[in-house]
Design an enzyme around this catalytic site. Structure first.
Site, PDB file in Angstrom:
ATOM      1  N   LYS A   1      22.224  45.058 -24.641  1.00  0.00           N
ATOM      2  CA  LYS A   1      23.637  44.698 -24.660  1.00  0.00           C
ATOM      3  C   LYS A   1      23.966  43.801 -23.478  1.00  0.00           C
ATOM      4  CE  LYS A   1      26.330  48.136 -25.991  1.00  0.00           C
ATOM      5  NZ  LYS A   1      26.936  49.468 -25.771  1.00  0.00           N
TER       6      LYS A   1
ATOM      7  N   MET B   1      24.443  56.741 -26.891  1.00  0.00           N
ATOM      8  CA  MET B   1      25.025  57.036 -25.586  1.00  0.00           C
ATOM      9  C   MET B   1      26.486  56.591 -25.590  1.00  0.00           C
ATOM     10  SD  MET B   1      21.918  56.343 -22.979  1.00  0.00           S
ATOM     11  CE  MET B   1      21.431  54.852 -23.756  1.00  0.00           C
TER      12      MET B   1
ATOM     13  N   ARG C   1     -12.547  53.946 -60.665  1.00  0.00           N
ATOM     14  CA  ARG C   1     -13.296  55.208 -60.669  1.00  0.00           C
ATOM     15  C   ARG C   1     -13.535  55.637 -62.106  1.00  0.00           C
ATOM     16  NH1 ARG C   1      -9.244  56.782 -56.077  1.00  0.00           N
ATOM     17  NH2 ARG C   1      -8.079  55.507 -57.561  1.00  0.00           N
TER      18      ARG C   1
ATOM     19  N   ARG D   1     -17.197  51.562 -60.123  1.00  0.00           N
ATOM     20  CA  ARG D   1     -18.108  52.466 -59.423  1.00  0.00           C
ATOM     21  C   ARG D   1     -18.724  53.422 -60.431  1.00  0.00           C
ATOM     22  NH1 ARG D   1     -15.536  56.328 -55.050  1.00  0.00           N
ATOM     23  NH2 ARG D   1     -14.890  57.461 -56.907  1.00  0.00           N
TER      24      ARG D   1
ATOM     25  N   GLU E   1     -20.675  54.520 -47.449  1.00  0.00           N
ATOM     26  CA  GLU E   1     -19.819  55.654 -47.130  1.00  0.00           C
ATOM     27  C   GLU E   1     -20.604  56.802 -46.515  1.00  0.00           C
ATOM     28  OE1 GLU E   1     -18.032  57.019 -50.779  1.00  0.00           O
ATOM     29  OE2 GLU E   1     -19.811  56.514 -51.934  1.00  0.00           O
TER      30      GLU E   1
ATOM     31  N   SER F   1     -19.093  47.786 -50.082  1.00  0.00           N
ATOM     32  CA  SER F   1     -17.710  48.224 -50.195  1.00  0.00           C
ATOM     33  C   SER F   1     -17.578  49.515 -49.384  1.00  0.00           C
ATOM     34  CB  SER F   1     -17.402  48.464 -51.678  1.00  0.00           C
ATOM     35  OG  SER F   1     -16.146  49.069 -51.836  1.00  0.00           O
TER      36      SER F   1
ATOM     37  N   THR G   1     -14.074  54.412 -46.868  1.00  0.00           N
ATOM     38  CA  THR G   1     -13.805  54.973 -45.537  1.00  0.00           C
ATOM     39  C   THR G   1     -13.313  56.419 -45.578  1.00  0.00           C
ATOM     40  OG1 THR G   1     -11.712  53.782 -45.622  1.00  0.00           O
ATOM     41  CG2 THR G   1     -13.459  52.846 -44.260  1.00  0.00           C
ATOM     42  N   ASN G   2     -12.932  56.926 -46.751  1.00  0.00           N
ATOM     43  CA  ASN G   2     -12.589  58.357 -46.783  1.00  0.00           C
ATOM     44  C   ASN G   2     -13.838  59.188 -46.518  1.00  0.00           C
ATOM     45  OD1 ASN G   2     -10.106  57.443 -47.514  1.00  0.00           O
ATOM     46  ND2 ASN G   2     -10.175  58.191 -49.614  1.00  0.00           N
TER      47      ASN G   2
ATOM     48  N   CYS H   1     -12.447  50.035 -49.649  1.00  0.00           N
ATOM     49  CA  CYS H   1     -11.670  50.572 -50.762  1.00  0.00           C
ATOM     50  C   CYS H   1     -11.141  51.967 -50.478  1.00  0.00           C
ATOM     51  CB  CYS H   1     -12.479  50.557 -52.047  1.00  0.00           C
ATOM     52  SG  CYS H   1     -13.882  51.668 -52.009  1.00  0.00           S
TER      53      CYS H   1
END
Ligand code: ADP
Ligand code: MG
Ligand code: MG
Length: 927
Positions: A25, A107, A565, A621, A792, A811, A814-815, A879
């Site tokens: 401000k 405030m 999948r 896959r 993976e 590919s 990452t899980n 993926c």
């Protein structure tokens, strides 16, 4: 000149870019003053002073500060020609907080400081308006009492209500000067009773107390909670500045007014001044929703001259800040003042539209247009709408204050909202007359907000828009009874716990639940994401298993499927029995027979996916999950078996009984009953059923695994049940060949899950090659496809170089790779110890949400590097769920990946995030 730190800066001198030191401000007040806008004279006390003050154990103002303040007050006196504490011509000021990050309503501000009984008389003489004088004074006593001295609002409200009642006044404006004088007297007494001291009369003393109060508010609960909730860390904002501003009065008659405005519409982005004003009122009246303000369009009629001035102000603000501004103004007897400006908080629809339009107007570049929108915020554009096919009668109409529709149970206060919403996980809608900053925790816990009073710039509206939650404000047809937890609307009512639906896009309120549907993309979003695609290096693909998923992903702009999948396709009611037959088959021939029936079904699946996605790639896959997941549960089977066995026993009993009938001299009726029973259950049928179940149970037990996620799954299935993978490969290649034959361009990619050795990959490649040869011969033309692997498993990362010899693409899953890297099973981790790990800082983030760049990311980088060393054109993507998260996308960009693949609705977010990643890592042109 001495060497004391400069804590205080006149608006003419402060550095308008230094928000950390002067607060947002304060910095903007300086900036606006310096570019020649009409800002009342004033000065800023720095955040540095605040921090020093709060650091002092006894909370004393840093040395030199008060002297600097006094010096600035003298300068103000000069500029205004008034005197601070001068009964003949008193100078009044406001004392306002403001930190580096805007924390709206977090405030408090004190107005009309400098008033006491003597200066009040001066004000009355100068204005010749006693009513105005007493009104200003009573506001000051209450604000100062509350903010600086900690006297609760209720004490004042009670007295005020009593006076209003006695005067038969509905609104404040109906009170006379005498009523207001009475109010002042009572308020002074309220303060004295509450604090044990008379109200301070010395203006300089008032000023010092006020400055300290603003400083203190930085460490008050409200501000601390707010910072915590919005993750405002000390490096973003530390301490609050104090702004001391000469008072200007919007409440000096019908040629005075006050208002708030956005340079563009913050709900739609429309390029048109948007806001509200109140004639003859002070600033906080608009925000508090005490009277319902008028839309700015009316100003053109009521004060055409000022409407023009306001338009001019708007243009100056935008061409200077090159960003939509949210500003406060006050008109005192025909004179327009700007009291505050900041970048406007808008919903995403408006952000996107203004980005595109400001680029076209030449205010900003495409890069700036993209960078000003946080990728994650696009989620808001996936706001649900009410299903237009459902006919429903609204029971009330309010202002469409924040778009989106939601259903939930009504709750009438913030604590209940928190209790039921957060505590019990119910979907709640917070229903209030109006909201205040202290209700903030209720907002967090609610799906949506509904108020019966206040305008589009009321607290509820502003906060809900900031949070992207639907809000209907000022639905005046609803009367809220907090004590009875009930609201009346017309002839009906709803209570706490009753389901209601609100539509923040139309402002309508409904009883009961109404289904919602997904929104459409705006043309501006298409344009913006088009620019994003031009700037980014990463491509964005989608995870999609069905043609419907794929169609949706395309609408979101996915340029291919990065993960289809196949197991979901197996789980269909029609197919599951065939899949089970395939699994329980005792001989290769029996298994082949089941597979032969699955083949055409799978071929059709792939054909449809290819067709929808053409000409983009579709990555399929091969079967991944442990096969016993398709079989019935062991315990269910056991129970069914014991029931069948009991049945078999009684069936046998009946047969024996029937045979023995002749010897028994049985009655005619018993004879008939036994006969019927014998016809009802045929023991041989039951025996057959038992045999089948037993075989199934044996199979289920044989396939049982202690740790299925680390067991017989992925490519391991392809090794032990090669027929399954062969069937899938055949289905893919035949579908591709069929498509090609009918002129559909296809790019199938076959990927193998859970690979840890190159030998596994080679084995699958053998099936693929031999089937390919066969299919090519049959269709008279080879099918083009790519063959690759999921990465993976940690070993796959370590063996990336040799895998790259067989694979055309990698590919990253990452899980699984995260589970494998941490040796955490996700479910157990998230349910048991991860929350504690995150809270106590043992781990900064949940690695399943935020890609663990240091560990998992490191493995990915190595795999990319080693893989590309063998095969420089190796195609690499991700993926896992992380593929849709902006921070992880930035990492993928840096790691040199070619694409990310994420769920369909996250595709737009990923596209923008990919552009951000590219823009932020690109060297700046003039660096
Ligand atoms: P907030 O951050 O809650 O908006 P502000 O400091 O902006 O707090 O002030 C609250 C209200 O008081 C605003 O409407 C503002 O315009 C008004 N106000 C602040 N200072 C002055 C002043 N010097 N003269 C007139 N109105 C003022
Ligand atoms: Mg303000
Ligand atoms: Mg996996």
């Amino acid at each position: 000149m001495d060497t004391t730190t400069q804590y205080v800066f006149a608006f003419e001198d402060g550095d308008g870019k230094d928000k950390k030191l002067l607060g947002g401000k304060g910095a903007n007040l300086c900036e606006m003053t310096q570019i020649g806008l009409n800002v009342p004279p004033g000065f800023v006390i720095s955040t540095a002073a605040c921090l020093e003050y709060l650091d002092e154990p006894k909370r004393a103002l840093p040395p030199g500060l008060i002297e600097q303040v006094h010096e600035q007050m003298r300068a103000l006196e000069q500029k205004t020609g008034k005197g601070f504490g001068d009964p003949d011509n008193p100078l009044l000021v406001s004392v306002r907080s403001g930190s580096a990050m805007s924390m709206p309503g977090m405030m408090d501000t004190i107005l009309n400081l400098g008033l006491n009984s003597a200066t009040l008389q001066g004000v009355i003489r100068a204005t010749d308006d006693p009513r105005f004088g007493y009104d200003a004074y009573r506001r000051f006593i209450q604000l100062f009492g509350k903010v600086a001295l900690g006297v609760p609002d209720e004490a004042f409200d009670k007295e005020f209500a009593a006076i209003k009642e006695a005067a038969h006044a509905k609104q404040d404006v109906d009170l006379s000067a005498t009523d207001l004088r009475e109010t002042c007297e009572r308020f002074l007494k309220v303060v004295e009773d509450a604090t044990g001291h008379p109200f301070p009369t010395d203006p300089y003393q008032q000023l010092e107390i006020a400055i300290k109060a603003v400083f203190n508010s930085w460490s008050g609960k409200r501000a601390v909670d707010y910072r915590k909730q919005f993750h405002i860390t000390p490096d973003m904002a530390n301490g609050t500045a104090v702004n001391v501003v000469t008072m200007v009065f919007g409440n000096r008659g019908d040629d005075s007014a006050t208002g708030v405005a956005f340079t563009r519409n913050p709900a739609t982005g429309e390029n048109k001044l948007y806001g509200e004003y109140l004639v003859n009122a002070q600033g906080e009246d608009v925000v508090a929703g005490i009277r319902t303000p008028k839309p700015l369009d009316r100003l053109k009629v009521e004060m055409p001259d000022l409407a023009d001035q306001l338009d001019e102000l708007r243009d100056k603000l935008e061409s200077h800040y090159r960003e939509v501004q949210d500003f406060e103004f006050t008109i005192e007897q025909g004179q327009l003042y700007c009291l505050q400006t900041r970048n406007g908080k808008m919903n995403t629809v408006a952000m996107v539209r203004t980005s595109v339009e400001m680029e076209r107007e030449g205010l900003i570049t495409k890069e700036q247009a993209l960078l000003r929108i946080a990728p994650e915020s696009l989620e808001q554009m996936l706001f649900p709408r009410l299903d237009p096919n459902v006919k429903a009668e609204a029971v009330a109409q309010g202002l469409p204050a924040s778009p989106g529709a939601a259903s939930g149970i009504a709750v009438f206060d913030a604590d209940r909202a928190e209790h039921l919403g957060k505590g019990q996980g119910l979907k709640v809608i917070l229903v209030r007359e109006e909201t205040k900053p202290e209700d903030i925790h209720g907002f967090f816990a609610s799906e949506a907000i509904l108020t019966s009073r206040g305008g589009k710039t009321s607290h509820a509206a502003v906060v809900a828009r900031g949070m992207g939650k639907p809000c209907v404000a000022g639905a005046e047809g609803i009367s809220v009874d907090v004590d009875r937890r009930e609201a009346r609307v017309g002839l009906t009512s709803f209570k706490e716990g009753d389901v209601i639906t609100i539509d923040g896009t139309s402002g309508k309120v409904y009883l009961g639940a109404i289904p919602t549907v997904e929104p459409d993309f705006t043309p501006e979003l298409h344009t913006l994401l088009g620019w994003a695609d031009e700037m980014s290096k990463l491509k964005v693909l989608a995870n999609a298993d069905t043609p419907d998923d794929a169609r949706r992903a395309r609408r979101y702009g996915a340029v291919g499927i990065g993960l289809a999948r196949t197991e979901r396709m197996f789980n269909d009611v029609e197919r599951l029995p065939i899949v089970i037959e395939m699994i329980v088959a005792e001989t290769p021939e029996a298994r082949q027979e089941a597979l032969d029936r699955l083949l055409p079904l799978q071929r059709q699946d792939f054909h449809d996916l290819f067709e929808v996605m053409s000409p983009h790639p579709v990555t399929i896959r091969l079967l991944d999950p442990p096969i016993h997941e398709f079989l019935p549960d062991e315990h269910v089977l056991e129970r069914e078996l014991s029931e069948l066995r009991a049945l078999a026993q009684s069936a046998r009993g009946v047969t024996v009984l029937a045979g023995a009938m002749g010897l028994l001299h049985a009655s005619e009726s018993l004879r008939r009953e036994v006969e019927t029973a014998r016809h009802m259950v045929d023991p041989t049928v039951v025996e057959e059923a038992i045999a089948k179940k037993e075989a199934m149970l044996k199979k289920v037990r044989a396939l049982y695994e202690t740790n299925p996620m680390l067991g017989h799954r992925g490519v391991r299935l392809g090794m032990t049940f090669p027929e399954i993978y062969r069937m899938q490969v055949r289905a893919i290649l035949e579908a591709a060949a069929e498509c090609a034959k009918s002129g559909i361009e296809v790019h199938p990619q076959i990927k193998v899950p859970q690979v840890c050795t190159v030998q596994e990959l080679r084995k699958v490649k053998e099936y693929v090659d031999s089937i390919h040869t066969e299919v090519a011969a049959r269709y008279g033309k080879p099918v083009r496809f790519q063959f690759g692997t999921m990465i993976e498993v940690v070993r796959a990362c370590m063996r990336a170089d040799s895998l790259a010899e067989e694979a055309e693409f990698f590919s990253f899953g990452t899980n699984d790779l995260t589970q494998a890297t941490f040796s955490f099973s996700r479910e157990d981790a998230e349910n048991k110890f991860l929350p504690l790990y995150n809270q106590s800082g043992l781990l900064q983030d949940n690695p399943f949400d935020v890609l663990d760049v240091k560990g998992v990311g490191k493995l990915m980088q190595l795999a990319v590097e080693w893989g590309r060393a063998v095969k420089p054109d190796l195609h690499v993507g991700i993926c896992g769920e992380h593929g849709g998260h902006p921070a992880s996308i930035a990492f993928c960009h840096q790691a040199g990946l070619d694409y990310v693949s994420c769920s369909g609705p996250r595709v737009p977010i990923a596209r923008l995030a990919a552009a951000h990643a590219a823009l932020k890592s690109a060297p700046t042109p003039n660096a």
